[in-house]
Scaffold this motif. Structure first.
Motif, PDB file in Angstrom:
ATOM      1  N   ILE A  23       0.559  -1.145  -0.035  1.00  0.00           N
ATOM      2  CA  ILE A  23       0.027  -0.226   0.104  1.00  0.00           C
ATOM      3  C   ILE A  23       1.282   0.925   0.109  1.00  0.00           C
ATOM      4  N   PHE A  24       1.893   1.236   1.032  1.00  0.00           N
ATOM      5  CA  PHE A  24       2.643   2.916   0.906  1.00  0.00           C
ATOM      6  C   PHE A  24       3.572   2.864  -0.257  1.00  0.00           C
ATOM      7  N   ASN A  25       4.072   1.754  -0.516  1.00  0.00           N
ATOM      8  CA  ASN A  25       5.197   2.424  -1.669  1.00  0.00           C
ATOM      9  C   ASN A  25       5.580   2.964  -2.843  1.00  0.00           C
ATOM     10  N   PRO A  26       3.705   2.304  -3.812  1.00  0.00           N
ATOM     11  CA  PRO A  26       3.823   3.002  -4.970  1.00  0.00           C
ATOM     12  C   PRO A  26       3.085   4.343  -4.477  1.00  0.00           C
ATOM     13  N   ARG A  30       5.001   7.743  -5.836  1.00  0.00           N
ATOM     14  CA  ARG A  30       4.105   8.742  -6.376  1.00  0.00           C
ATOM     15  C   ARG A  30       4.596   9.912  -5.949  1.00  0.00           C
ATOM     16  N   PHE A  31       4.675  10.265  -4.658  1.00  0.00           N
ATOM     17  CA  PHE A  31       4.461  11.436  -4.178  1.00  0.00           C
ATOM     18  C   PHE A  31       6.212  11.986  -3.358  1.00  0.00           C
ATOM     19  N   ASP A  32       6.489  10.903  -3.428  1.00  0.00           N
ATOM     20  CA  ASP A  32       7.790  10.780  -2.391  1.00  0.00           C
ATOM     21  C   ASP A  32       7.560  11.457  -0.368  1.00  0.00           C
ATOM     22  N   PHE A  33       6.798  11.189   0.066  1.00  0.00           N
ATOM     23  CA  PHE A  33       6.742  11.842   1.085  1.00  0.00           C
ATOM     24  C   PHE A  33       7.625  12.167   1.878  1.00  0.00           C
ATOM     25  N   THR A  34       7.548  13.331   2.863  1.00  0.00           N
ATOM     26  CA  THR A  34       8.476  13.827   3.883  1.00  0.00           C
ATOM     27  C   THR A  34       8.178  13.962   5.024  1.00  0.00           C
ATOM     28  N   LYS A  45       7.703   5.043   8.793  1.00  0.00           N
ATOM     29  CA  LYS A  45       7.598   4.861   7.148  1.00  0.00           C
ATOM     30  C   LYS A  45       8.585   5.701   6.165  1.00  0.00           C
ATOM     31  N   LEU A  46       8.744   6.798   7.479  1.00  0.00           N
ATOM     32  CA  LEU A  46       9.731   7.845   6.656  1.00  0.00           C
ATOM     33  C   LEU A  46      11.140   8.165   7.719  1.00  0.00           C
ATOM     34  N   PRO A  47      11.668   8.964   7.243  1.00  0.00           N
ATOM     35  CA  PRO A  47      13.351   9.108   8.607  1.00  0.00           C
ATOM     36  C   PRO A  47      12.605  10.437   9.348  1.00  0.00           C
ATOM     37  N   SER A  85       6.249  19.484   1.518  1.00  0.00           N
ATOM     38  CA  SER A  85       6.176  18.913   2.232  1.00  0.00           C
ATOM     39  C   SER A  85       4.928  17.618   2.181  1.00  0.00           C
ATOM     40  N   ARG A  86       5.087  16.507   1.584  1.00  0.00           N
ATOM     41  CA  ARG A  86       4.250  15.879   1.263  1.00  0.00           C
ATOM     42  C   ARG A  86       4.020  14.523   2.799  1.00  0.00           C
TER      43      ARG A  86
END
Length: 168
Positions: A23-26, A30-34, A45-47, A85-86
């Protein structure tokens, strides 16, 4: 967050479950979450992520507490280490309403906010905080959350589907 909320989020009866990679990876591609706006040290899921009461930035493998504020108080747009900010959000089910309210308040300050929410379109929080502001996509089937031992039927091969329109 109050002590009751923290106890619920970090107890064995917690309703906080990690998002599976399928679910998260695709979405991250697409969005390159921050920012992961509702996480724990085990399921982030993110640093850059918020826990129940702290903003954490993880450089390499060492997590550093940046601020003693929770995601419902902090300003999401100001915590990113990358431009823009994503935000990724998979809130604990017991805190969906406060988190979707926060999403509505932060929407003008962030490039994107993507939230994985229960499909409760009959609730007041959905009509007040989601429907007026969000683009809604449904996930077919049940998601097997990380850390949830409940039995769910298997996901289809692709978790996000576009179904053909009705023939009428």
């Amino acid at each position: 967050m109050d002590k009751h909320t923290q106890a619920l989020m970090f107890s064995s009866v917690s309703d906080e479950y990690g998002t599976p990679p399928e679910i998260f990876n695709p979405l991250d591609d697409r969005f390159d979450f921050t920012l992961d706006a509702a996480a724990s040290g085990e399921n982030h899921k993110l640093p850059v992520y918020y826990t129940a009461d702290e903003l954490i930035v993880q450089y390499h493998t060492t997590p550093n507490v940046v601020s003693h504020e929770d995601a419902l108080v902090g300003q999401w747009a100001k915590v990113s280490r990358k431009p823009g900010s994503r935000v990724w959000l998979n809130p604990p089910f017991s805190l969906v309403e406060p988190f979707v309210r926060k999403c509505a308040m932060e929407r003008d300050n962030c490039e994107a906010i993507v939230a994985l929410l229960p499909g409760r379109t009959d609730t007041e929080w959905f009509h007040r905080w989601v429907a007026p502001y969000a683009e809604v996509h449904d996930v077919m089937g049940r998601i097997r959350f990380i850390g949830h031992a409940g039995k769910c039927k298997d996901l289809p091969p692709h978790p996000v589907h576009r179904l053909p329109g009705a023939p009428f």
